[in-house]
Design a protein around this motif. Sequence first.
Motif, mmCIF file in Angstrom:
data_model
loop_
_atom_site.group_PDB
_atom_site.id
_atom_site.type_symbol
_atom_site.label_atom_id
_atom_site.label_comp_id
_atom_site.label_asym_id
_atom_site.label_seq_id
_atom_site.Cartn_x
_atom_site.Cartn_y
_atom_site.Cartn_z
ATOM 1 N N ASP A 139 38.332 43.550 37.703
ATOM 2 C CA ASP A 139 37.432 42.686 36.928
ATOM 3 C C ASP A 139 36.964 41.499 37.762
ATOM 4 O O ASP A 139 35.788 41.127 37.726
ATOM 5 C CB ASP A 139 38.136 42.171 35.669
ATOM 6 N N GLU A 176 28.817 40.040 40.619
ATOM 7 C CA GLU A 176 27.745 39.540 39.747
ATOM 8 C C GLU A 176 27.271 38.166 40.207
ATOM 9 O O GLU A 176 26.064 37.891 40.241
ATOM 10 C CB GLU A 176 28.223 39.473 38.300
ATOM 11 N N GLN A 189 36.719 41.378 40.994
ATOM 12 C CA GLN A 189 35.777 41.880 42.004
ATOM 13 C C GLN A 189 34.390 42.051 41.395
ATOM 14 O O GLN A 189 33.383 41.685 42.009
ATOM 15 C CB GLN A 189 36.265 43.222 42.569
ATOM 16 N N ARG A 190 34.351 42.591 40.184
ATOM 17 C CA ARG A 190 33.066 42.793 39.499
ATOM 18 C C ARG A 190 32.408 41.448 39.215
ATOM 19 O O ARG A 190 31.209 41.267 39.439
ATOM 20 C CB ARG A 190 33.289 43.572 38.196
ATOM 21 N N GLN A 191 33.190 40.485 38.746
ATOM 22 C CA GLN A 191 32.644 39.167 38.438
ATOM 23 C C GLN A 191 32.112 38.483 39.700
ATOM 24 O O GLN A 191 31.054 37.840 39.666
ATOM 25 C CB GLN A 191 33.710 38.295 37.776
#
Length: 152
Positions: A21, A28, A23-25
């Motif tokens: 999560d 973004e 890494q995804r944030q």
Amino acid sequence: MRPYRFQLQTLLELRRNTRVDRQRQLAEALHAEEVISQQISDLQNELAELKSLLREAGQQTDLDVNRLLDGQRYEMVLRSQLLGLGEKLTQVREETERRRLALVEADSSVRSLEQIDESRRDDHRRLVARKQQVELDELSSARFARSATTFR
């Protein structure tokens, strides 16, 4: 002996999910930073073109004052947008850094649990090897004892 099972496996999976999560944030935030940087670049190019047009218009013999005023107003709008995007970019960069630090922390917690898992896995392997060695020693001793009684 029972096969090895890491007792903190559920916690490890939760922390791995948290890391994904984070890494995804971060991705973004980096994307948002890239989009804003591109918008700033586009506005700077547009502003440079406008200045060039205003210079050319100012050098013409039949000066159109309204056109110059409109161009100057539009230049102020572009500068205002640039200022706003600059502030937004600063905020996004700060958020990106916060997210980067959160990812580092999440990765660190995963690595610490993985180290604990590896250490316990190694302990389990050594214990199994020791037990197998004891069993082999006992088997050898029993065979030797039987063969010694046979030769008497």
